[in-house]
Write an enzyme that holds these catalytic residues in place. Structure first.
Site, short mmCIF file in Angstrom:
data_model
loop_
_atom_site.label_atom_id
_atom_site.label_comp_id
_atom_site.label_asym_id
_atom_site.label_seq_id
_atom_site.Cartn_x
_atom_site.Cartn_y
_atom_site.Cartn_z
N LYS A 168 0.86 -1.20 0.00
CA LYS A 168 0.00 0.00 0.00
C LYS A 168 0.89 1.25 0.00
O LYS A 168 1.85 1.32 0.77
CB LYS A 168 -0.91 0.00 1.24
CG LYS A 168 -2.01 -1.07 1.18
CD LYS A 168 -3.03 -0.87 2.27
CE LYS A 168 -3.97 -2.05 2.40
NZ LYS A 168 -5.23 -1.92 1.70
N ASP A 221 -5.23 -13.10 11.88
CA ASP A 221 -5.55 -12.66 10.52
C ASP A 221 -5.02 -11.24 10.24
O ASP A 221 -4.50 -10.97 9.17
CB ASP A 221 -7.07 -12.70 10.33
CG ASP A 221 -7.50 -12.38 8.91
OD1 ASP A 221 -6.81 -12.83 7.98
OD2 ASP A 221 -8.52 -11.69 8.73
N HIS A 226 -0.64 -7.38 9.17
CA HIS A 226 -0.79 -6.00 8.72
C HIS A 226 -0.54 -4.96 9.82
O HIS A 226 0.18 -3.99 9.62
CB HIS A 226 -2.19 -5.78 8.15
CG HIS A 226 -2.61 -6.81 7.14
ND1 HIS A 226 -1.73 -7.36 6.25
CD2 HIS A 226 -3.81 -7.38 6.87
CE1 HIS A 226 -2.37 -8.23 5.47
NE2 HIS A 226 -3.63 -8.26 5.83
C1 BG6 Z 1 -6.67 -9.78 4.71
C2 BG6 Z 1 -7.49 -10.45 5.78
O1 BG6 Z 1 -5.33 -10.11 4.84
O2 BG6 Z 1 -6.85 -8.37 4.81
C3 BG6 Z 1 -8.95 -10.05 5.66
O3 BG6 Z 1 -7.35 -11.84 5.67
C4 BG6 Z 1 -9.11 -8.55 5.66
O4 BG6 Z 1 -9.72 -10.63 6.71
C5 BG6 Z 1 -8.18 -7.92 4.64
O5 BG6 Z 1 -10.45 -8.25 5.34
C6 BG6 Z 1 -8.18 -6.42 4.76
O6 BG6 Z 1 -7.43 -5.88 3.71
P1 BG6 Z 1 -7.74 -4.43 3.16
O7 BG6 Z 1 -6.67 -4.18 2.17
O8 BG6 Z 1 -9.11 -4.53 2.55
O9 BG6 Z 1 -7.71 -3.55 4.35
#
Ligand code: BG6
Length: 445
Positions: A168, A221, A226
């Site tokens: 991102k 997850d 993230h």
């Molecule tokens: C993924 C998760 O890695 O990231 C999901 O497994 C989540 O559960 C998603 O919804 C969120 O990604 P973004 O880019 O939509 O914030």
């Protein structure tokens, strides 16, 4: 000219349709993947025509892009393969043995990573062999170690563990913001920073990913990958050299020094049990407070929050600075907000006086990266494919970081051992129980 082939395991899956194909199409339109052959692998009997049709539904090309679409479509091929069946896989290998460079993308269920890895290791192509592996990298520390050992054995350094947040542009810009602007580094520490909040709020629920999600939960997850990757970029020390290895080292140091406080709230939205078909203790919401045990951050709380089926969809990193006294007047706390979604923007709030006024007021200075429709920003996965094809690892997670993230996750799990997640209403701001540990500007409650 050497030919590159992207071998996409999990081609009939949700991730391929929602993110991977649109990212490849976006890149193709801007000639970022010229000459790339994309071989989708899946169990379903789609055939190449079926795959192209699904790709069209996923990418929704505009009428005026018909020519470009036709060219892109030609690069798509499908091979119906059962990755757990030797004969089926051997047929695929024979086809791939004749290729030059191969970039494998593992976008399947995580339990298929080991069998696929072992089988693709035997392919005798003439160029490079690289593996991009979708998260989660393991299910816990022990399984992550096993997976790492297996990948290392067969692919050495040619492993690219994905965290799409690293693709991102706002996340990539955190380091740029910190280290290319002299205004931030002097105040980026415990003396001036009051707290750091990293929030990811989603409106959607678990969707079709019932089994996967129920075995995973929000901590594994979202936080393990993230949220911790963002935290590491915010809290890292400037690397000696701005190269992939040094940056990864600095991020790993932060993650190794990260300690959860006892204040952790796990939540689960009402109706989750019906969705998964049984009572479950899996959390769909996590709020926690953690500390980075380094001289720069001693005593500064880092609040992490993520949840599904919440009121709003947004993701933000908020640095709140300590207030100071200005000629006897209380100032508002300055904040630096990095918004990842829905828009991608940077906002700094500062104290000023309006013309003719004596009171201080907080004003926001803002730059929105994604609001400029003229710029066609490459999508997250597009960046990751590009980098992996070039053999660059800057936007991939290193094993040291992954390992430290799992250790942190296990420390958090120990804090909530035996506790049931607190229920919250879909469309709410999460469990009220989370409000007391957090600082996020009136968000939870
Ligand atoms: C993924 C998760 O890695 O990231 C999901 O497994 C989540 O559960 C998603 O919804 C969120 O990604 P973004 O880019 O939509 O914030």
């Amino acid at each position: 000219m050497i030919h590159n082939t992207l071998v996409l395991f999990g081609a009939t899956g949700d991730l391929t349709q929602r993110k991977l194909l649109p990212a490849l199409w976006n890149g193709a339109q801007h000639h970022r993947f010229d000459g790339l052959h994309i071989l989708g692998i899946g169990r379903k009997p789609w055939g190449t025509e079926g795959f192209r049709q699904k790709a069209k539904e996923a990418c929704k090309p505009e009428k005026e892009d018909t020519e470009k679409w036709q060219a892109f479509e030609k690069s798509l091929e499908f091979s119906q393969t059962d990755v757990e069946n030797d004969a089926s896989f051997d047929a695929l290998c024979q086809q791939l043995d004749r290729k030059e460079n191969l970039l494998f993308m593992l976008a399947t269920a995580p339990e298929l990573f080991p069998p696929i890895t072992q089988r693709i290791a035997k392919i005798q192509n003439s160029g490079f062999k690289r593996v991009m592996i979708e998260k989660p990298f393991g299910h816990d520390l022990a399984s992550a170690h096993q997976l790492n050992a297996l990948l290392k054995k067969h692919f050495g350094e040619q492993v690219y563990p994905i965290d799409h947040y690293l693709g991102k542009s706002t996340v990539r810009n955190i380091m740029v913001l910190r280290f290319s602007n002299p205004v931030f580094e002097p105040v980026w520490n415990r003396k001036y920073v009051e707290s750091v909040q990293i929030i990811h709020s989603e409106q959607q629920g678990i969707g079709h990913r019932v089994d996967f999600y129920d075995q995973t939960g929000a901590l594994r997850d979202m936080v393990q990958s993230h949220l911790l990757q963002m935290l590491a970029r915010v809290a890292m020390e400037p690397p000696e050299v701005f190269d992939t290895w040094h940056v990864a080292q600095e991020k790993a140091k932060v993650l190794k020094n990260l300690e959860p406080s006892p204040e952790v709230v796990f939540g689960q939205y009402d109706g989750y049990a019906q969705e998964v078909g049984h009572e479950s203790r899996t959390e769909t919401f996590v709020a926690l407070k953690a500390f980075v045990r380094t001289p720069r951050w001693k005593g500064v709380p880092f609040y992490l929050m993520t949840g599904k089926k919440l009121k709003d969809k947004f993701a933000e990193v908020i640095i709140t600075f300590k207030p100071i006294d200005y000629m006897g007047q209380a100032t508002q706390k300055d904040t630096l907000t990095i918004t990842l979604q829905p828009d991608e923007k940077f906002a700094l709030s500062v104290n000023l006086k309006e013309i003719g006024q004596t009171e201080l007021k907080s004003f926001k200075m803002e730059y929105c990266q994604s609001c400029d429709v003229k710029t066609s920003a490459p999508q997250n996965y597009e960046i990751l494919f590009q980098e992996a094809l070039l053999g660059k690892k800057t936007f991939f997670a290193s094993w040291r970081e992954i390992e430290a993230c799992w250790k942190f996750v296990e420390a958090v799990q120990a804090k909530v051992k035996g506790q049931k997640p607190v229920k919250y209403a879909p469309g709410s701001k999460g469990p009220a129980a989370a409000a007391h540990i957090t600082d996020w500007n009136d968000y939870v409650g």
